[in-house]
Enzyme design. Structure first.
Site, PDB file in Angstrom:
ATOM      1  N   ASP A  44      57.190  52.132 -47.489  1.00  0.00           N
ATOM      2  CA  ASP A  44      56.739  51.134 -47.662  1.00  0.00           C
ATOM      3  C   ASP A  44      56.511  50.651 -46.257  1.00  0.00           C
ATOM      4  OD1 ASP A  44      58.622  51.043 -49.609  1.00  0.00           O
ATOM      5  OD2 ASP A  44      59.972  49.636 -48.699  1.00  0.00           O
ATOM      6  N   ASP A  48      53.119  48.918 -45.450  1.00  0.00           N
ATOM      7  CA  ASP A  48      53.065  47.647 -44.290  1.00  0.00           C
ATOM      8  C   ASP A  48      52.270  47.746 -43.551  1.00  0.00           C
ATOM      9  OD1 ASP A  48      55.379  46.333 -45.432  1.00  0.00           O
ATOM     10  OD2 ASP A  48      56.800  47.636 -44.129  1.00  0.00           O
ATOM     11  N   SER A  93      60.151  25.530 -78.014  1.00  0.00           N
ATOM     12  CA  SER A  93      61.049  26.226 -77.303  1.00  0.00           C
ATOM     13  C   SER A  93      61.277  27.443 -79.443  1.00  0.00           C
ATOM     14  CB  SER A  93      61.667  25.858 -76.712  1.00  0.00           C
ATOM     15  OG  SER A  93      62.293  25.260 -77.643  1.00  0.00           O
ATOM     16  N   LEU A  94      61.979  27.761 -79.382  1.00  0.00           N
ATOM     17  CA  LEU A  94      62.727  28.468 -80.336  1.00  0.00           C
ATOM     18  C   LEU A  94      63.960  28.241 -80.867  1.00  0.00           C
ATOM     19  CD1 LEU A  94      62.078  32.175 -78.841  1.00  0.00           C
ATOM     20  CD2 LEU A  94      60.826  31.016 -80.236  1.00  0.00           C
ATOM     21  N   GLU A 124      61.242  41.571 -78.793  1.00  0.00           N
ATOM     22  CA  GLU A 124      60.857  41.685 -77.697  1.00  0.00           C
ATOM     23  C   GLU A 124      62.525  40.939 -76.970  1.00  0.00           C
ATOM     24  OE1 GLU A 124      58.225  38.947 -75.915  1.00  0.00           O
ATOM     25  OE2 GLU A 124      56.444  39.902 -77.642  1.00  0.00           O
ATOM     26  N   LYS A 126      64.844  38.591 -75.113  1.00  0.00           N
ATOM     27  CA  LYS A 126      64.873  37.206 -74.900  1.00  0.00           C
ATOM     28  C   LYS A 126      65.553  36.869 -73.038  1.00  0.00           C
ATOM     29  CE  LYS A 126      65.566  32.615 -76.646  1.00  0.00           C
ATOM     30  NZ  LYS A 126      66.048  32.163 -75.303  1.00  0.00           N
ATOM     31  N   ASP A 128      66.468  35.794 -69.710  1.00  0.00           N
ATOM     32  CA  ASP A 128      66.720  34.179 -68.929  1.00  0.00           C
ATOM     33  C   ASP A 128      66.729  33.577 -67.860  1.00  0.00           C
ATOM     34  OD1 ASP A 128      68.778  32.240 -70.404  1.00  0.00           O
ATOM     35  OD2 ASP A 128      71.006  33.188 -69.663  1.00  0.00           O
ATOM     36  N   ARG A 147      57.224  24.562 -66.951  1.00  0.00           N
ATOM     37  CA  ARG A 147      57.261  24.205 -69.337  1.00  0.00           C
ATOM     38  C   ARG A 147      57.533  22.901 -69.123  1.00  0.00           C
ATOM     39  NH1 ARG A 147      61.533  23.081 -72.980  1.00  0.00           N
ATOM     40  NH2 ARG A 147      60.203  23.073 -75.141  1.00  0.00           N
ATOM     41  N   GLU A 181      58.397  34.897 -68.676  1.00  0.00           N
ATOM     42  CA  GLU A 181      59.405  33.968 -68.087  1.00  0.00           C
ATOM     43  C   GLU A 181      59.614  34.567 -66.326  1.00  0.00           C
ATOM     44  OE1 GLU A 181      61.417  32.028 -70.221  1.00  0.00           O
ATOM     45  OE2 GLU A 181      63.084  32.431 -69.956  1.00  0.00           O
ATOM     46  N   TYR A 233      54.167  37.653 -72.060  1.00  0.00           N
ATOM     47  CA  TYR A 233      54.907  37.913 -73.138  1.00  0.00           C
ATOM     48  C   TYR A 233      53.429  37.151 -73.628  1.00  0.00           C
ATOM     49  CZ  TYR A 233      57.993  34.112 -72.889  1.00  0.00           C
ATOM     50  OH  TYR A 233      59.046  32.593 -72.292  1.00  0.00           O
ATOM     51  N   LYS A 297      59.371  37.950 -83.495  1.00  0.00           N
ATOM     52  CA  LYS A 297      58.108  37.204 -83.501  1.00  0.00           C
ATOM     53  C   LYS A 297      57.259  38.056 -84.436  1.00  0.00           C
ATOM     54  CE  LYS A 297      57.424  36.280 -78.663  1.00  0.00           C
ATOM     55  NZ  LYS A 297      57.340  36.623 -76.945  1.00  0.00           N
ATOM     56  N   LYS A 321      70.419  35.359 -81.098  1.00  0.00           N
ATOM     57  CA  LYS A 321      70.935  35.740 -79.584  1.00  0.00           C
ATOM     58  C   LYS A 321      71.759  36.673 -79.836  1.00  0.00           C
ATOM     59  CE  LYS A 321      70.945  32.763 -77.063  1.00  0.00           C
ATOM     60  NZ  LYS A 321      70.473  30.633 -76.825  1.00  0.00           N
ATOM     61  N   CYS A 415      93.140   4.726 -67.685  1.00  0.00           N
ATOM     62  CA  CYS A 415      91.484   5.890 -66.974  1.00  0.00           C
ATOM     63  C   CYS A 415      92.129   6.216 -65.641  1.00  0.00           C
ATOM     64  CB  CYS A 415      90.636   4.990 -66.880  1.00  0.00           C
ATOM     65  SG  CYS A 415      89.024   5.512 -65.748  1.00  0.00           S
ATOM     66  N   CYS A 418      89.978   3.830 -62.146  1.00  0.00           N
ATOM     67  CA  CYS A 418      89.716   3.157 -62.296  1.00  0.00           C
ATOM     68  C   CYS A 418      91.584   2.032 -62.977  1.00  0.00           C
ATOM     69  CB  CYS A 418      89.236   1.808 -62.695  1.00  0.00           C
ATOM     70  SG  CYS A 418      89.191   1.771 -64.308  1.00  0.00           S
ATOM     71  N   CYS A 433      86.872   4.603 -71.814  1.00  0.00           N
ATOM     72  CA  CYS A 433      86.985   3.100 -70.626  1.00  0.00           C
ATOM     73  C   CYS A 433      86.740   2.404 -70.318  1.00  0.00           C
ATOM     74  CB  CYS A 433      87.371   3.673 -69.074  1.00  0.00           C
ATOM     75  SG  CYS A 433      87.512   2.931 -67.638  1.00  0.00           S
ATOM     76  N   CYS A 438      84.007   0.254 -63.692  1.00  0.00           N
ATOM     77  CA  CYS A 438      84.735   1.528 -63.589  1.00  0.00           C
ATOM     78  C   CYS A 438      83.807   2.197 -62.205  1.00  0.00           C
ATOM     79  CB  CYS A 438      84.819   2.380 -63.886  1.00  0.00           C
ATOM     80  SG  CYS A 438      86.203   3.765 -64.169  1.00  0.00           S
TER      81      CYS A 438
HETATM   82  S1  IVH Z   1      58.290  33.296 -77.080  1.00  0.00           S
HETATM   83  C1  IVH Z   1      56.529  29.627 -78.824  1.00  0.00           C
HETATM   84  N1  IVH Z   1      59.622  35.432 -76.125  1.00  0.00           N
HETATM   85  O1  IVH Z   1      63.366  31.568 -74.971  1.00  0.00           O
HETATM   86  C2  IVH Z   1      57.837  30.865 -78.372  1.00  0.00           C
HETATM   87  N2  IVH Z   1      60.492  33.785 -74.948  1.00  0.00           N
HETATM   88  O2  IVH Z   1      64.374  29.515 -76.706  1.00  0.00           O
HETATM   89  C3  IVH Z   1      58.574  30.442 -77.137  1.00  0.00           C
HETATM   90  N3  IVH Z   1      61.858  33.183 -73.468  1.00  0.00           N
HETATM   91  O3  IVH Z   1      61.514  28.679 -74.001  1.00  0.00           O
HETATM   92  C4  IVH Z   1      59.003  31.808 -76.485  1.00  0.00           C
HETATM   93  N4  IVH Z   1      62.432  35.612 -73.238  1.00  0.00           N
HETATM   94  O4  IVH Z   1      61.623  30.351 -72.056  1.00  0.00           O
HETATM   95  C5  IVH Z   1      59.532  34.283 -76.011  1.00  0.00           C
HETATM   96  N5  IVH Z   1      60.116  37.141 -75.166  1.00  0.00           N
HETATM   97  C6  IVH Z   1      59.988  36.297 -75.122  1.00  0.00           C
HETATM   98  C7  IVH Z   1      60.971  35.668 -74.326  1.00  0.00           C
HETATM   99  C8  IVH Z   1      61.014  33.820 -74.435  1.00  0.00           C
HETATM  100  C9  IVH Z   1      62.897  34.324 -72.698  1.00  0.00           C
HETATM  101  C10 IVH Z   1      62.533  32.120 -74.054  1.00  0.00           C
HETATM  102  C11 IVH Z   1      61.165  30.820 -73.205  1.00  0.00           C
HETATM  103  C12 IVH Z   1      61.214  29.716 -74.162  1.00  0.00           C
HETATM  104  C13 IVH Z   1      62.729  30.132 -74.857  1.00  0.00           C
HETATM  105  C14 IVH Z   1      62.871  29.861 -76.005  1.00  0.00           C
END
Ligand code: IVH
Length: 679
Positions: A44, A48, A93-94, A124, A126, A128, A147, A181, A233, A297, A321, A415, A418, A433, A438
């Site tokens: 490091d 630096d 989204s998925l 892949e 997912k 968070d 997004r 992400e 991704y 995918k 999930k 309530c 109120c 209510c 209120c």
């Molecule tokens: S693919 C059109 N790959 O999950 C395909 N999404 O529930 C869209 N996410 O909005 C995304 N890891 O924010 C993809 N390896 C991954 C991901 C991923 C996390 C999130 C992403 C998306 C959400 C969908």
């Protein structure tokens, strides 16, 4: 060490240029080793020293500073806010599946759509976090967009630039967009929350919330301190996938120097996918970042294109999930929560328990019927679970731990806020209510009004609304538009600067699309989707207000219940009064969709810097957009006009440097007038 001992030597401009370039190359290489590959080759301290040497040279030769220099990651200036930009293609989204059976159904569905074809999957993690689109022009980092609602997001370029694993230049000169992400590693999250606790600040519920909050900060320096990271991704070059399979595109992402998650698998059958899922549903806790499932995918881009997408989800990908995490704890009490429409929800107050990385102390019990059905009593030990949503739910009672001291829940008659007598419409399970005034309803209706999918006014949270209501500064959502800076600044934990931020956000919302306002009004049964549909059919709020029941049910998606509720809402004098206050404040009541007017500024990009006398930034942007032009937050060679007001920022310098056409306020207004006349 390079550079050591040579500080005193005076370099010529040419020599400095060479040395600066050499240092930048070296620093980029070591940043990559450290932040992307996690395999540093130097200490490091040595790193630096390289940075210091570069900084010193750049200070000596400021004309050699470029925005992609490693020294330029963290902007000095606070940001003025976030302009928005559109996504092409939209960021979808998925769809989620939760079991192998459901995943098999998905697999069979796409097999039917691609009969006889071999389907390979890429699997892949997912992550968070928060999804982001990042753009490069001529090999240089230019923009990052959140997004948002999938079609339009906030431009957060300066904040994303602080992420050290992100390359500021790449070896590809065509237009590149990578999507991925942004996340906060668990360790950074723990540290951040600990510091916040020490300062007496509110804590983030989980790393995802902390990430979302951090991306929206107006202070890039603070963002830099919080240590976000990104996995990419997707990659588009000049608007298309560069390679024929997702696997190869992931490879290209890596070749171009982006960070991608190395936990990726190639699967030829659903059984292979299941094996990975089984293995990682428990092992995920060992990862240094949060994941909530796998993303599967279809590998072939050509197959992806044939599968296409529904309005919300691509058909060529699905989220599988991981099971929700459960915990066992005790119900200390059951309280009532009053919602915006007066709906009364019983909430279990729990003995605090750790669940999926956060401490849980409340859980929704939905309604009286549910409590009876599950036989939930005060004092019971219960299994709670966190699913896709943030609020945990009570799954079951641990009957074996009953002591017979537990107390059955009795639904109060009044309530809790109120005192009005509750009523339950015939055939419904939810008590309400009835009191229109209120305070609890008022608070919820204001929180709904400002929420992300409604007017999207940031910086107004529960604590602030509580204070505003208590001080009598607002009595309905429209009052927000009449707040004064002094009033806000005098509140607890509010300075001049935060007050201004709140006012700026409120001001910005006046220019929102019409559907946001329709949604924000809080008409029963009119959610975001219905609001968008209504905007498609009515050119203005007035047109919607004057619509008859027949006009409304002519719309295919609008049924009698919704139509009735809309008519009812606009008849109410209190609601009318609020609407007139919103109008007087200058909130946009018109749809831009119906204005299929001429687009004389189509293809022209404007950038604003400094303050204008005759318009706010939002109004000026709306003006340009109404004539078909685009407004961008940063100056590039593609910018057509930079409009310079009082106290312009660095964009002015940049425009001068790039030779972009500069307009003062008068010239801008003349251009607009001329354009309007000629169209
Ligand atoms: S693919 C059109 N790959 O999950 C395909 N999404 O529930 C869209 N996410 O909005 C995304 N890891 O924010 C993809 N390896 C991954 C991901 C991923 C996390 C999130 C992403 C998306 C959400 C969908």
């Amino acid at each position: 060490m390079p550079g050591q001992g040579s500080e005193n030597k005076k370099l010529t401009l040419e020599e400095a240029k060479k040395e600066i370039e050499r240092l930048r190359e070296l620093i980029r290489y070591h940043e990559y080793k450290y932040y992307v590959e996690a395999q540093p080759e130097i200490s490091d301290y040595e790193f630096d020293m390289l940075m210091k040497r570069l900084e010193a040279l750049e200070a000596q030769f400021p004309e050699l500073i470029t925005p992609d220099s490693p020294t330029q990651r963290v902007g000095e200036q606070p940001l003025e806010g976030f302009p928005t930009a559109e996504h092409h293609p939209p960021m979808l989204s998925l769809e989620n599946v939760y079991s192998y059976e459901e995943f098999l159904e998905y697999h069979n569905r796409i097999k039917r759509m691609l009969p006889g074809e071999k389907i390979d999957y890429v699997v892949e993690m997912k992550i968070d976090g928060v999804s982001i689109a990042v753009q490069y022009e001529n090999g240089i980092y230019t923009r990052a967009i959140t997004r948002g609602d999938g079609y339009k997001g906030d431009v957060v370029t300066e904040n994303i630039k602080t992420i050290r694993s992100l390359p500021l230049r790449i070896k590809e000169t065509r237009f590149v967009e990578v999507r991925g992400e942004v996340f906060m590693p668990k360790a950074a999250f723990e540290k951040l929350n600990q510091e916040r606790a020490e300062r007496g600040e509110s804590l983030f519920a989980n790393p995802r919330n902390a990430t979302a909050g951090t991306i929206r900060l107006l202070d890039p320096k603070e963002v830099a301190r919080r240590k976000l990271d990104i996995f990419f991704y997707y990659i588009f070059i000049d608007g298309d996938y560069p390679r024929p399979t997702h696997w190869e595109n992931l490879q290209l992402i890596k070749e171009l120097g982006f960070k991608r998650n190395e936990l990726v698998w190639f699967c030829e059958s659903p059984e292979d996918v299941l094996k990975i899922w089984e293995e990682w549903k428990d092992k995920r806790d060992d990862l240094p970042y949060d994941v909530d499932g796998l993303v599967i995918k279809v590998n072939s881009i050509e197959q992806q294109k044939r599968l296409g997408e529904t309005a919300k989800f691509p058909r060529w990908a699905i989220a599988f999930k991981f099971p929700a995490k459960q915990a066992v704890t005790q119900i200390i009490n059951i309280e009532l929560n009053v919602g915006r429409t007066g709906a009364i929800t019983p909430v279990a107050i729990l003995k605090p328990v750790k669940l999926a990385g956060t401490t849980v102390s409340r859980a929704s019990l939905y309604n009286e019927e549910e409590i009876r059905r599950k036989d939930i009593r005060i004092g019971d030990w219960v299994v709670i679970e966190k699913g896709g949503d943030i609020i945990p739910k009570v799954v079951a009672v641990v009957k074996s731990r009953r002591t017979s001291k537990e107390k059955p829940f009795v639904m109060p008659k009044r309530c809790p806020v109120c005192g009005a007598e509750l009523y339950r419409p015939p055939g419904e399970v939810i008590w309400r209510c009835p009191n229109a005034a209120c305070p609890a309803k008022l608070k919820e209706s204001i929180l709904h009004f400002v929420s992300r999918n409604a007017m999207n006014i940031e910086h107004i949270g529960e604590a602030l609304v509580d204070q505003l209501l208590k001080k009598g500064l607002i009595k309905d959502p429209a009052d927000l538009y009449y707040l004064k800076k002094e009033q806000l600044a005098s509140l607890e934990r509010m300075g001049e600067k935060s007050a201004q931020n709140v006012l700026d956000e409120i001001e910005k919302s006046k220019n929102n699309d019409l559907w946001r306002l329709i949604h924000a009004l809080g008409i029963r049964y009119v959610g975001e989707k219905t609001a968008r549909i209504l905007e498609e059919h009515f050119p203005s709020l007035d047109a919607l207000m004057n619509a008859s029941y027949e006009d409304l049910i002519k719309i295919p998606e609008i049924g009698p219940k919704v139509a009735d509720s809309i008519i009812h809402f606009f008849k109410d004098p209190t609601n009318r009064k609020i609407i007139e206050k919103l109008r007087a404040a200058g909130v946009n009541f018109k749809s831009r969709k119906k204005e299929e007017g001429p687009k004389p500024l189509e293809g022209k990009t404007f950038v604003f810097t400094g303050e204008l006398d005759s318009y706010t930034r939002a109004e000026a942007s709306a003006l340009v957009e109404s004539l078909g032009g685009k407004v961008s937050s940063s100056v590039s060679r593609k910018t057509d006009f930079v409009v310079v007001g009082r106290n312009p920022g660095s964009k002015y310098q940049k425009a001068l440097k790039l030779g972009v056409k500069i307009l003062n306020e008068k010239e801008f207004l003349e251009l607009i007038e001329k354009t309007k006349k000629s169209s």
